[in-house]
Motif scaffolding. Structure first.
Motif, PDB file in Angstrom:
ATOM      1  N   ASP A 104      -3.955   4.788  -7.040  1.00  4.84           N
ATOM      2  CA  ASP A 104      -5.058   4.761  -6.093  1.00  4.84           C
ATOM      3  C   ASP A 104      -6.363   4.218  -6.678  1.00  4.84           C
ATOM      4  N   THR A 105      -6.273   3.640  -7.882  1.00  5.72           N
ATOM      5  CA  THR A 105      -7.455   3.024  -8.484  1.00  5.72           C
ATOM      6  C   THR A 105      -7.065   1.685  -9.095  1.00  5.72           C
ATOM      7  N   ARG A 106      -8.091   0.885  -9.349  1.00  3.50           N
ATOM      8  CA  ARG A 106      -7.880  -0.407 -10.018  1.00  3.50           C
ATOM      9  C   ARG A 106      -7.250  -0.185 -11.388  1.00  3.50           C
ATOM     10  N   GLU A 107      -7.759   0.787 -12.109  1.00  4.85           N
ATOM     11  CA  GLU A 107      -7.234   1.087 -13.440  1.00  4.85           C
ATOM     12  C   GLU A 107      -5.788   1.570 -13.361  1.00  4.85           C
ATOM     13  N   GLY A 108      -5.511   2.377 -12.337  1.00  4.66           N
ATOM     14  CA  GLY A 108      -4.151   2.865 -12.150  1.00  4.66           C
ATOM     15  C   GLY A 108      -3.181   1.733 -11.867  1.00  4.66           C
ATOM     16  N   HIS A 152      -3.629  -1.400 -12.749  1.00  6.45           N
ATOM     17  CA  HIS A 152      -3.547  -2.166 -14.002  1.00  6.45           C
ATOM     18  C   HIS A 152      -2.472  -1.573 -14.908  1.00  6.45           C
ATOM     19  N   VAL A 168      -6.811  -7.096 -10.855  1.00  6.02           N
ATOM     20  CA  VAL A 168      -7.123  -5.830 -11.524  1.00  6.02           C
ATOM     21  C   VAL A 168      -7.440  -6.025 -13.008  1.00  6.02           C
ATOM     22  N   THR A 200       0.828  -1.208   0.000  1.00  3.84           N
ATOM     23  CA  THR A 200       0.000   0.000   0.000  1.00  3.84           C
ATOM     24  C   THR A 200       0.861   1.256   0.000  1.00  3.84           C
TER      25      THR A 200
END
Length: 121
Positions: free
Chosen positions: A27-31, A33, A63, A18
């Motif tokens: 800070d995002t799933r897409e980030g 990925h 992700v 983390t």
């Protein structure tokens, strides 16, 4: 309950991951990925105590990537299929090639084998 860890080292590993991601602005799933696209970032994850190639492949699956995360279940399945004990990267490549030959998604095949073997143990 989001995550339940019974071992202090697992908690420390989760905190370290983390912290690494937060320091890189992930800070995002897409980030995450997209972040995993870069070999330097994957190498940075490997510096966290308790994180190996299986953990990185598993995080990728979480992700939306399609990876084979080789664990004890996949190793046992491979042995039963006559595949010799191989290093992680080689066994992952064998599993990925098998998925391609069978026309299956890599992560989907990995999950199916995992479910099958986990019930057998």
């Amino acid at each position: 309950m989001a995550i339940k860890f019974n071992h202090a080292q697992k908690v420390a590993t989760a905190h370290a991951i983390t912290d690494l991601l937060a320091a890189d602005g992930v800070d995002t799933r897409e980030g995450l990925h997209a972040w995993l696209d870069h070999q330097a970032n994957r190498a940075a994850l490997r510096t966290v105590k308790g994180v190996g190639p299986k953990s990185i492949d598993y995080i990728g699956n979480l992700v939306g990537r399609s990876h084979v995360a080789v664990d004890v279940h996949l190793r046992a399945f491979a042995v039963d299929a006559g595949v010799p004990d191989l290093p992680y990267d080689q066994l992952r490549a064998v599993c990925e090639e098998a998925a391609a030959l069978l026309g299956h998604d890599k992560g989907g095949l990995e999950h199916a084998v995992w479910r099958h073997r986990s019930k057998a143990m």
